[in-house]
Design a protein around this motif. Structure first.
Motif, short mmCIF file in Angstrom:
data_model
loop_
_atom_site.label_atom_id
_atom_site.label_comp_id
_atom_site.label_asym_id
_atom_site.label_seq_id
_atom_site.Cartn_x
_atom_site.Cartn_y
_atom_site.Cartn_z
N ARG A 209 -70.32 24.17 -3.03
CA ARG A 209 -71.33 23.93 -2.00
C ARG A 209 -71.92 22.54 -2.21
O ARG A 209 -72.06 22.09 -3.34
CB ARG A 209 -72.44 24.98 -2.12
N LEU A 210 -72.27 21.88 -1.11
CA LEU A 210 -72.95 20.59 -1.21
C LEU A 210 -74.23 20.65 -0.40
O LEU A 210 -74.34 21.41 0.56
CB LEU A 210 -72.05 19.44 -0.77
N MET A 211 -75.21 19.87 -0.83
CA MET A 211 -76.48 19.82 -0.14
C MET A 211 -77.15 18.49 -0.42
O MET A 211 -76.86 17.84 -1.42
CB MET A 211 -77.39 21.00 -0.55
N GLY A 212 -78.02 18.09 0.49
CA GLY A 212 -78.73 16.84 0.35
C GLY A 212 -79.58 16.59 1.58
O GLY A 212 -79.77 17.48 2.41
N GLY A 213 -80.05 15.38 1.72
CA GLY A 213 -80.85 15.01 2.87
C GLY A 213 -80.13 13.98 3.71
O GLY A 213 -79.07 13.48 3.33
N TYR A 214 -80.71 13.68 4.86
CA TYR A 214 -80.15 12.63 5.70
C TYR A 214 -81.24 11.99 6.52
O TYR A 214 -82.28 12.58 6.78
CB TYR A 214 -79.02 13.15 6.59
N VAL B 293 -56.48 28.19 3.17
CA VAL B 293 -57.44 29.29 3.05
C VAL B 293 -58.70 28.93 3.84
O VAL B 293 -59.38 27.95 3.51
CB VAL B 293 -57.79 29.55 1.56
N PRO B 294 -59.04 29.69 4.90
CA PRO B 294 -60.19 29.33 5.73
C PRO B 294 -61.51 29.19 4.97
O PRO B 294 -62.35 28.40 5.33
CB PRO B 294 -60.29 30.48 6.75
N GLN B 295 -61.69 29.95 3.89
CA GLN B 295 -62.93 29.88 3.13
C GLN B 295 -63.04 28.56 2.35
O GLN B 295 -64.09 28.26 1.81
CB GLN B 295 -63.04 31.04 2.14
N GLN B 296 -61.96 27.79 2.28
CA GLN B 296 -61.98 26.55 1.51
C GLN B 296 -61.96 25.31 2.40
O GLN B 296 -61.57 24.24 1.96
CB GLN B 296 -60.81 26.52 0.54
N VAL B 297 -62.41 25.44 3.63
CA VAL B 297 -62.46 24.31 4.55
C VAL B 297 -63.68 23.45 4.23
O VAL B 297 -64.81 23.96 4.24
CB VAL B 297 -62.53 24.79 6.02
N PRO B 298 -63.49 22.17 3.93
CA PRO B 298 -64.65 21.30 3.74
C PRO B 298 -65.40 21.13 5.07
O PRO B 298 -64.77 20.95 6.12
CB PRO B 298 -64.04 19.97 3.30
N TYR B 299 -66.72 21.20 5.03
CA TYR B 299 -67.51 21.06 6.25
C TYR B 299 -68.91 20.57 5.90
O TYR B 299 -69.34 20.62 4.75
CB TYR B 299 -67.59 22.39 7.02
N ILE B 300 -69.61 20.12 6.95
CA ILE B 300 -71.02 19.77 6.83
C ILE B 300 -71.77 20.34 8.04
O ILE B 300 -71.17 20.58 9.10
CB ILE B 300 -71.29 18.25 6.74
N GLN B 301 -73.07 20.53 7.86
CA GLN B 301 -73.95 20.93 8.96
C GLN B 301 -75.30 20.29 8.71
O GLN B 301 -75.85 20.38 7.62
CB GLN B 301 -74.08 22.45 9.03
N LEU B 302 -75.84 19.64 9.75
CA LEU B 302 -77.11 18.95 9.65
C LEU B 302 -78.22 19.78 10.29
O LEU B 302 -78.08 20.25 11.42
CB LEU B 302 -77.03 17.58 10.34
N ASP B 303 -79.30 19.95 9.55
CA ASP B 303 -80.46 20.73 10.01
C ASP B 303 -81.56 19.74 10.41
O ASP B 303 -82.18 19.11 9.55
CB ASP B 303 -80.95 21.65 8.88
N PRO B 304 -81.84 19.61 11.72
CA PRO B 304 -82.82 18.62 12.17
C PRO B 304 -84.26 18.94 11.80
O PRO B 304 -85.09 18.04 11.73
CB PRO B 304 -82.64 18.63 13.70
N GLU B 305 -84.55 20.20 11.55
CA GLU B 305 -85.93 20.57 11.22
C GLU B 305 -86.35 20.08 9.85
O GLU B 305 -87.48 19.66 9.64
CB GLU B 305 -86.10 22.09 11.31
N ASN B 306 -85.43 20.12 8.89
CA ASN B 306 -85.73 19.72 7.51
C ASN B 306 -85.03 18.43 7.10
O ASN B 306 -85.20 17.98 5.97
CB ASN B 306 -85.33 20.84 6.54
N HIS B 307 -84.22 17.86 7.98
CA HIS B 307 -83.40 16.68 7.68
C HIS B 307 -82.57 16.90 6.42
O HIS B 307 -82.51 16.07 5.53
CB HIS B 307 -84.26 15.42 7.57
N ARG B 308 -81.95 18.10 6.38
CA ARG B 308 -81.10 18.48 5.25
C ARG B 308 -79.67 18.66 5.74
O ARG B 308 -79.44 19.13 6.85
CB ARG B 308 -81.58 19.78 4.61
#
Length: 149
Positions: A78-83, A54-69
């Motif tokens: 859903r997952l979220m955090g900092g880096y 199911v395409p909606q259930q693909v595990p993925y990540i995306q890094l936001d350089p502006e907020n380091h999130r």
């Protein structure tokens, strides 16, 4: 002298055009996606291939350089955090995750979150993102998701 300079310029221009232009990119070799601002789809977790029907259930990540999130999905939640990113060194802060009941992929989510906690470095090879632990073992592999449009 003018003829030599002009000839040299034309020769260099011809070589650059044959090599793919000023930026060194040819039509056959697209540049790799950048680490940040790219949605990375999980394809391997350790030595386990990740196949999702199911395409909606693909595990993925995306890094936001502006907020380091970092944001993404474990496949259901859903997952979220900092880096923290310095060169090829990458460290994720502890991840928060929603806790919906999931029929499939619960083990993958748990193992994915644990793998992200082990990450100390990264590299992109042939368009594939690899996250490694302190011993340089690949803990997760990803492919860039093409932008919609």
């Amino acid at each position: 002298m003018r003829r030599t300079v002009l000839g040299t310029f034309l020769w260099v221009s011809f070589l650059m055009a044959g090599a793919g232009g000023v930026h060194g990119q040819s039509a056959k070799h697209k540049p790799s996606a950048p680490l940040e601002k790219t949605q990375w789809k999980l394809t391997w977790l350790g030595r386990t291939k990740i196949d999702v029907a199911v395409p909606q259930q693909v595990p993925y990540i995306q890094l936001d350089p502006e907020n380091h999130r970092v944001s993404g999905s474990g496949g259901c939640n859903r997952l979220m955090g900092g880096y923290e990113l310095t060169g090829n060194h990458l460290k994720f802060t502890p991840m928060a995750m929603t806790r919906m009941a999931c029929l499939h992929g619960g083990d993958t989510e748990t193992n994915f979150a644990a793998a992200l906690n082990q990450v100390t470095s990264w590299k992109i090879v042939s368009g594939k993102l690899m996250l490694m632990d302190a011993d340089q073992h690949v803990v997760a592999r990803f492919l860039a998701v093409p932008p919609e449009g």
